[in-house]
Design a protein around this motif. Structure first.
Motif, mmCIF file in Angstrom:
data_model
loop_
_atom_site.group_PDB
_atom_site.id
_atom_site.type_symbol
_atom_site.label_atom_id
_atom_site.label_comp_id
_atom_site.label_asym_id
_atom_site.label_seq_id
_atom_site.Cartn_x
_atom_site.Cartn_y
_atom_site.Cartn_z
ATOM 1 N N ALA A 110 -11.574 9.343 6.465
ATOM 2 C CA ALA A 110 -11.891 10.681 5.962
ATOM 3 C C ALA A 110 -12.421 10.607 4.535
ATOM 4 O O ALA A 110 -13.393 11.286 4.175
ATOM 5 C CB ALA A 110 -10.656 11.579 6.034
ATOM 6 N N ALA A 111 -11.803 9.769 3.719
ATOM 7 C CA ALA A 111 -12.255 9.615 2.343
ATOM 8 C C ALA A 111 -13.650 8.996 2.293
ATOM 9 O O ALA A 111 -14.476 9.362 1.437
ATOM 10 C CB ALA A 111 -11.270 8.758 1.560
ATOM 11 N N LYS A 112 -13.928 8.062 3.197
ATOM 12 C CA LYS A 112 -15.248 7.419 3.197
ATOM 13 C C LYS A 112 -16.354 8.441 3.457
ATOM 14 O O LYS A 112 -17.413 8.395 2.814
ATOM 15 C CB LYS A 112 -15.297 6.315 4.257
ATOM 16 N N MET A 113 -16.116 9.396 4.355
ATOM 17 C CA MET A 113 -17.133 10.404 4.621
ATOM 18 C C MET A 113 -17.369 11.285 3.405
ATOM 19 O O MET A 113 -18.507 11.680 3.115
ATOM 20 C CB MET A 113 -16.734 11.263 5.826
ATOM 21 N N PHE A 114 -16.300 11.600 2.687
ATOM 22 C CA PHE A 114 -16.451 12.383 1.457
ATOM 23 C C PHE A 114 -17.315 11.620 0.458
ATOM 24 O O PHE A 114 -18.236 12.176 -0.155
ATOM 25 C CB PHE A 114 -15.070 12.691 0.869
#
Length: 242
Positions: A110-114
């Motif tokens: 999820a953080a990578k997509m942000f």
């Protein structure tokens, strides 16, 4: 000296600590550490947490890093209601199972997509190549499906009928991509319904307050321009992703 929590609500682990403390009426002094301004690298914060990460906690002379450790400390010290971290060994094991899994799964993807959709283009001035973006999106979708199938199943919450630490840690991570304009709840009615139950249990006002900064994260480019963080972050980002 009272309890001090060093936080930036752009950070998902910070939001979990903030929400939990507020939901349980734990009194604390909110110490803002503005990540977008590089305050985590300052000398004073280094005395609190040598790891240079938020959240961090100071309780008298005792300091503590890492969100899960802080959450468990608050549970034990303030003897919060049992449903947050149940005494029942099976229910507690289910909480521990999610907390152990999420670091390299939900949090990572999820953080990578942000970062891919918002932060990297802002910092480098370049879009992430489509193959990398597609791969990251596939990883996130697979992780969300595992969350549904393995952890949520047909329960109202991760550990059954009551909210727990697992739900708080899960929701802040799943909300993170929304800051980049990616609605991960679209097409996932089960996860969306769970989000609504978590929001209602936490309290809509607290939930929305905690997520206000991340939902307005598209204002970050202006902040970086003003404080000169772009030049500082560019080589770090290139080293990580090139």
């Amino acid at each position: 000296m009272g309890l001090e929590l060093y936080l930036d609500l752009l950070s998902q682990p910070c939001r979990s600590v903030y929400i939990f403390a507020k939901a349980n009426s734990i009194q604390f002094d909110f110490k803002k550490v503005a990540l977008a301004e590089g305050q985590q690298y300052g000398e004073e914060f280094g005395k609190i947490n040598l790891l240079r990460k938020v959240p961090a906690m100071k309780d008298g002379d005792f300091t503590l890093a890492e969100s899960i450790a802080i959450l468990l400390y608050l549970c034990r010290k303030y003897q919060t209601p049992d449903h947050w971290y149940p005494e029942d060994p099976i229910k507690r094991a289910r909480v521990d199972e999610y907390l152990s899994w999420q670091h390299s799964a939900m949090r990572a993807h999820a953080a990578k997509m942000f970062w891919f959709r918002l932060m990297i283009p802002v910092i480098t001035g370049e879009d992430v190549p489509k193959p990398k973006m597609d791969s990251a999106m596939e990883d996130l979708n697979n992780t969300l499906q595992l969350f549904e199938d393995k952890f949520l199943q047909d329960h109202p919450f991760i550990v059954g009928d009551e909210i727990s630490l697992a739900d708080v840690v899960a929701i802040v991570e799943i909300m993170q991509p929304l800051g980049s304009g990616l609605d991960v709840f679209e097409g996932r009615p089960k996860v969306a319904a769970w989000r609504d139950r978590v929001r209602n249990k936490i309290g809509p006002k607290l939930f929305d307050e905690a997520h206000n900064d991340i939902l307005n994260a598209r204002n970050l480019p202006d902040t970086f321009e003003k404080n000169g963080m772009l030049d500082f972050l560019k080589p770090k980002i290139h080293k990580l992703f090139n």
